[in-house]
Design a protein around this motif. Structure first.
Motif, short mmCIF file in Angstrom:
data_model
loop_
_atom_site.label_atom_id
_atom_site.label_comp_id
_atom_site.label_asym_id
_atom_site.label_seq_id
_atom_site.Cartn_x
_atom_site.Cartn_y
_atom_site.Cartn_z
N HIS A 117 15.84 -75.82 -49.58
CA HIS A 117 16.46 -76.76 -50.27
C HIS A 117 15.96 -77.97 -49.74
O HIS A 117 15.67 -78.85 -48.58
CB HIS A 117 18.02 -77.25 -49.29
CG HIS A 117 18.66 -75.95 -49.10
ND1 HIS A 117 19.07 -75.33 -50.68
CD2 HIS A 117 19.08 -75.38 -48.42
CE1 HIS A 117 19.61 -74.73 -50.48
NE2 HIS A 117 19.89 -74.58 -48.94
N PRO A 135 35.03 -63.46 -34.26
CA PRO A 135 35.90 -63.53 -35.48
C PRO A 135 35.12 -63.47 -36.82
O PRO A 135 33.33 -64.21 -36.70
CB PRO A 135 35.68 -65.50 -35.14
CG PRO A 135 35.37 -65.84 -34.12
CD PRO A 135 34.40 -64.51 -33.21
N ILE A 179 39.22 -70.65 -35.94
CA ILE A 179 39.51 -71.57 -37.12
C ILE A 179 40.45 -71.39 -38.07
O ILE A 179 39.92 -70.17 -38.41
CB ILE A 179 38.65 -72.15 -37.47
CG1 ILE A 179 37.75 -73.04 -37.00
CG2 ILE A 179 39.08 -73.42 -38.87
CD1 ILE A 179 36.18 -73.88 -37.53
N GLY A 217 27.61 -64.42 -43.10
CA GLY A 217 26.29 -65.00 -42.50
C GLY A 217 24.18 -64.35 -42.64
O GLY A 217 24.42 -62.83 -42.17
N GLY A 247 33.60 -64.01 -44.72
CA GLY A 247 33.67 -63.90 -45.38
C GLY A 247 32.48 -62.30 -45.05
O GLY A 247 32.29 -61.55 -46.00
N ASN A 248 31.28 -62.69 -44.04
CA ASN A 248 30.31 -61.92 -43.66
C ASN A 248 29.56 -62.19 -44.14
O ASN A 248 28.51 -60.75 -44.19
CB ASN A 248 30.77 -59.76 -43.45
CG ASN A 248 30.12 -59.38 -42.45
OD1 ASN A 248 29.05 -60.38 -41.62
ND2 ASN A 248 30.30 -58.44 -42.78
N ASN A 298 33.00 -64.84 -28.57
CA ASN A 298 31.61 -64.11 -29.26
C ASN A 298 30.63 -64.68 -28.72
O ASN A 298 29.58 -65.16 -28.31
CB ASN A 298 31.43 -65.55 -30.81
CG ASN A 298 31.18 -65.18 -32.16
OD1 ASN A 298 30.76 -63.60 -31.92
ND2 ASN A 298 30.71 -65.36 -32.86
N SER A 357 26.40 -67.78 -51.78
CA SER A 357 27.07 -67.14 -51.15
C SER A 357 28.93 -67.01 -51.45
O SER A 357 29.37 -66.89 -51.09
CB SER A 357 27.17 -67.19 -49.69
OG SER A 357 27.19 -67.81 -49.46
C1 LIG Z 1 23.16 -65.35 -51.04
C2 LIG Z 1 23.07 -66.03 -49.70
C3 LIG Z 1 23.47 -67.41 -49.89
C4 LIG Z 1 23.53 -68.23 -48.27
N1 LIG Z 1 23.17 -69.44 -49.03
C5 LIG Z 1 23.37 -70.72 -47.78
C6 LIG Z 1 22.71 -71.73 -48.20
O1 LIG Z 1 22.49 -72.58 -48.70
N2 LIG Z 1 23.57 -71.96 -46.96
C7 LIG Z 1 23.89 -72.19 -46.03
O2 LIG Z 1 24.59 -73.06 -44.36
N3 LIG Z 1 24.13 -70.79 -45.30
C8 LIG Z 1 23.62 -69.79 -46.55
N4 LIG Z 1 24.32 -68.48 -46.49
C9 LIG Z 1 24.52 -67.87 -45.31
C10 LIG Z 1 26.31 -67.52 -44.97
O3 LIG Z 1 27.08 -67.55 -46.68
C11 LIG Z 1 27.25 -69.13 -44.40
O4 LIG Z 1 26.03 -68.87 -42.84
C12 LIG Z 1 28.16 -68.88 -44.18
O5 LIG Z 1 28.78 -70.24 -43.60
C13 LIG Z 1 28.83 -67.56 -43.61
O6 LIG Z 1 30.11 -68.02 -44.18
P1 LIG Z 1 31.12 -66.34 -43.86
O7 LIG Z 1 32.54 -67.34 -44.18
O8 LIG Z 1 30.36 -65.30 -44.75
O9 LIG Z 1 31.14 -66.82 -41.78
P2 LIG Z 1 31.09 -65.32 -41.40
O10 LIG Z 1 29.63 -64.80 -42.56
O11 LIG Z 1 31.75 -63.97 -41.57
O12 LIG Z 1 31.05 -66.23 -40.57
C14 LIG Z 1 29.55 -66.96 -39.65
C15 LIG Z 1 29.72 -67.17 -37.98
O13 LIG Z 1 30.99 -68.08 -38.13
C16 LIG Z 1 32.54 -67.33 -37.41
N5 LIG Z 1 33.28 -68.06 -37.97
C17 LIG Z 1 33.63 -67.56 -39.50
N6 LIG Z 1 34.98 -67.47 -39.30
C18 LIG Z 1 35.35 -67.93 -38.13
C19 LIG Z 1 36.53 -69.08 -38.15
N7 LIG Z 1 37.14 -68.81 -39.13
N8 LIG Z 1 37.27 -69.62 -36.92
C20 LIG Z 1 35.79 -69.51 -36.17
N9 LIG Z 1 34.93 -68.71 -36.20
C21 LIG Z 1 35.00 -68.40 -37.27
C22 LIG Z 1 31.30 -66.21 -37.11
O14 LIG Z 1 31.85 -65.96 -35.85
C23 LIG Z 1 30.52 -66.43 -37.26
O15 LIG Z 1 28.95 -66.45 -36.22
C24 LIG Z 1 24.07 -67.67 -47.71
C25 LIG Z 1 24.42 -66.37 -47.91
C26 LIG Z 1 24.05 -65.73 -48.41
C27 LIG Z 1 23.96 -63.93 -48.22
#
Ligand SMILES: Cc1cc2nc3c(=O)[nH]c(=O)nc-3n(C[C@H](O)[C@H](O)[C@H](O)COP(=O)(O)OP(=O)(O)OC[C@H]3O[C@@H](n4cnc5c(N)ncnc54)[C@H](O)[C@@H]3O)c2cc1C
Length: 458
Positions: free
Chosen positions: A375, A71, A208, A77, A74-75, A451, A137
């Protein structure tokens, strides 16, 4: 493409429409490499369902063919969890973008898992409310992603992590069954906390598709201060003083001089303060009465531990920029994809952890540059290691993760385990704990299709 792949691709196209099954490598490129550039995989197909029913049909088809699925939201992670490292099908949630409802009485937001965090925040703000989670992000990360990683972020110190904001969930299991736990109730103790279990599961238990998030009342006015201090303890004592003075802490972020210098270089910013201190604390506070006067009073009373400070009415984007630009500046600066280790320790250990880590790294890995920030109010530090050679990644990761464990800390504070930390799971959890997690996973996804190679290893 093999004949099996051709047949599944046409089956998926019948479910979601041909335009939503991407197979051209030029088009799928953005889905197979992670934000840091380190994790890069491959896939025969990215499928983009537009509803829970379509997600269910897609997973049913993959299950029938025994195909593994990653899954992806926004990629953004940072632990490689959203990347198809072994050719899995990518199930992108980016079309699940409906904001169904903002309820101002129960203070909830119901939305698709693919809704971008900033859009959910905007929808809530139009009603005088806000999402309890915020992170740098926000313009790309999705609601499903922050729930799946149980993201922390800059408001965690006030509102708690994403799990605490989650009231309800709709999710699809690997065999296509849909599970819905959707109650707009603050109190509802009927059985196990399934939304809480799926939060932080990193896509290993279910996909989800919809979330019901608790909303918060934003502070009407905030004050942001950027404070120069000599030690981490000075920063933490200041945080304590702010709270004891009756101010509400909205955020408390620590930065180091090398980190600030790096951000300034990449963004052409001038020095934020007149003194060159080893550490800077960014504290955002709110209060019932004259917040600025109270804040200035606390800074004054802190005496010599405050070397210099700038204070501005919130949201103060110029002050926040020094903190929020760290992640991208580090990526731009490092000659190799940075090793990003998101750690936490008890507050009493933060100073000792950091002051012993830096010389130990310099001694053992002289070519590696460390930039730490995070943090700090939650004991959470991001240790970023720049210029790490591919051959050194594992050794330096092991070194830092063992170091944080010795200080009673966690190998993953908020980013999750993903692929990046899977080999070190035993540093954070006991064998019994890991076995129980394996049992839960085997019960929910017995074929191991979701996964498969991330937390916890089978
Ligand atoms: C500039 C920057 C700042 C950041 N700051 C923080 C921060 O302050 N705190 C923090 O915690 N993180 C931070 N992050 C990390 C990231 O943004 C988070 O982990 C965010 O929650 C990932 O969301 P995403 O939609 O991009 O998920 P993805 O990167 O696409 O996926 C993350 C994980 O969740 C799973 N996943 C995604 N969507 C689903 C779904 N709908 N159902 C089941 N599984 C799913 C994926 O398989 C993967 O394992 C940051 C990243 C960047 C690039």
């Amino acid at each position: 493409m093999t004949s099996t792949t051709l047949s599944i691709v046409s089956e998926l196209a019948e479910i979601v429409g041909p335009a939503n099954v991407l197979t051209d490598p030029d088009v799928t490129a953005g889905y197979v490499t992670d934000w840091t550039g380190h994790w890069s995989g491959h896939t025969e197909a990215v499928v983009r369902p537009g509803s829970t029913a379509e997600v269910s049909a897609v997973l049913t088809a993959c299950h029938r063919h025994g195909l593994r699925v990653v899954p992806q939201g926004g990629n953004t992670g940072l632990v490689g969890g959203s990347i198809p490292m072994d050719g899995e099908i990518v199930l992108s949630t980016r079309r699940l973008t409906t904001i169904e409802r903002v309820d101002v009485v129960d203070r909830t937001l119901a939305a698709g898992a693919g809704v971008i965090v900033a859009q959910a925040q905007e929808a809530a703000r139009q009603h005088g409310l806000d999402l309890g989670v915020d992170l740098a992000s926000r313009d790309s990360a999705t609601l499903g992603g922050i729930v799946s990683t149980n993201a922390g972020g800059i408001r965690m110190i006030k509102n708690g992590n994403t799990r605490r904001q989650l009231l309800g969930i709709e999710a699809v299991l690997s065999d296509g069954r849909v599970v819905t736990r959707w109650k707009e109730l603050v109190k509802d103790n009927v059985g196990y906390d399934l939304p809480g279990l799926l939060a932080g599961a990193e896509g290993t238990l279910a996909v989800i598709t919809r979330v019901l998030m608790r909303l918060v009342i934003p502070a009407p006015r905030t004050q942001v201060s950027l404070v120069a201090v000599t030690t981490v303890s000075d920063a933490l004592q200041l945080v304590d003083r702010l709270e004891r003075a009756g101010l509400t802490l909205e955020a408390a972020e620590l930065m180091t001089r090398p980190g600030i210098d790096l951000v300034r270089r990449h963004h052409d910013l001038r020095a934020p303060l007149d003194v060159d201190s080893p550490f800077l604390l960014l504290a955002e506070v709110s209060g019932q009465r004259d917040t600025q006067a109270l804040l200035l009073d606390v800074l004054e009373q802190a005496g010599e531990s405050v070397l210099d400070a700038a204070v501005e009415e919130g949201p103060a984007p110029k002050l926040w920029r020094y903190r929020e630009s760290h992640t991208e500046s580090i990526s731009a600066e490092s000659s190799t994809p940075p090793v990003k280790l998101d750690l936490s320790t008890p507050l009493r250990e933060v100073e000792q952890f950091l002051t012993t880590l830096t010389p130990a790294l310099a001694e053992n890995f002289p070519d590696v540059r460390a930039i730490c920030f995070g943090h700090v109010g939650d004991g959470n530090l991001h240790v970023n290691l720049l210029d790490v050679k591919e051959t050194e990644r594992e050794r330096v990761t092991d070194f830092v993760l063992r170091h944080v464990t010795q200080h009673g800390g966690s190998i993953s504070a908020e980013h999750g385990v993903g692929r990046a930390k899977a080999p070190w799971l035993a540093l954070g959890r006991s064998p019994e704990d890991i076995n129980l997690m394996k049992s839960i996973r085997a019960a929910i996804d017995p074929a191991g299709l979701l996964n498969p190679h991330i937390l916890p290893i089978r």
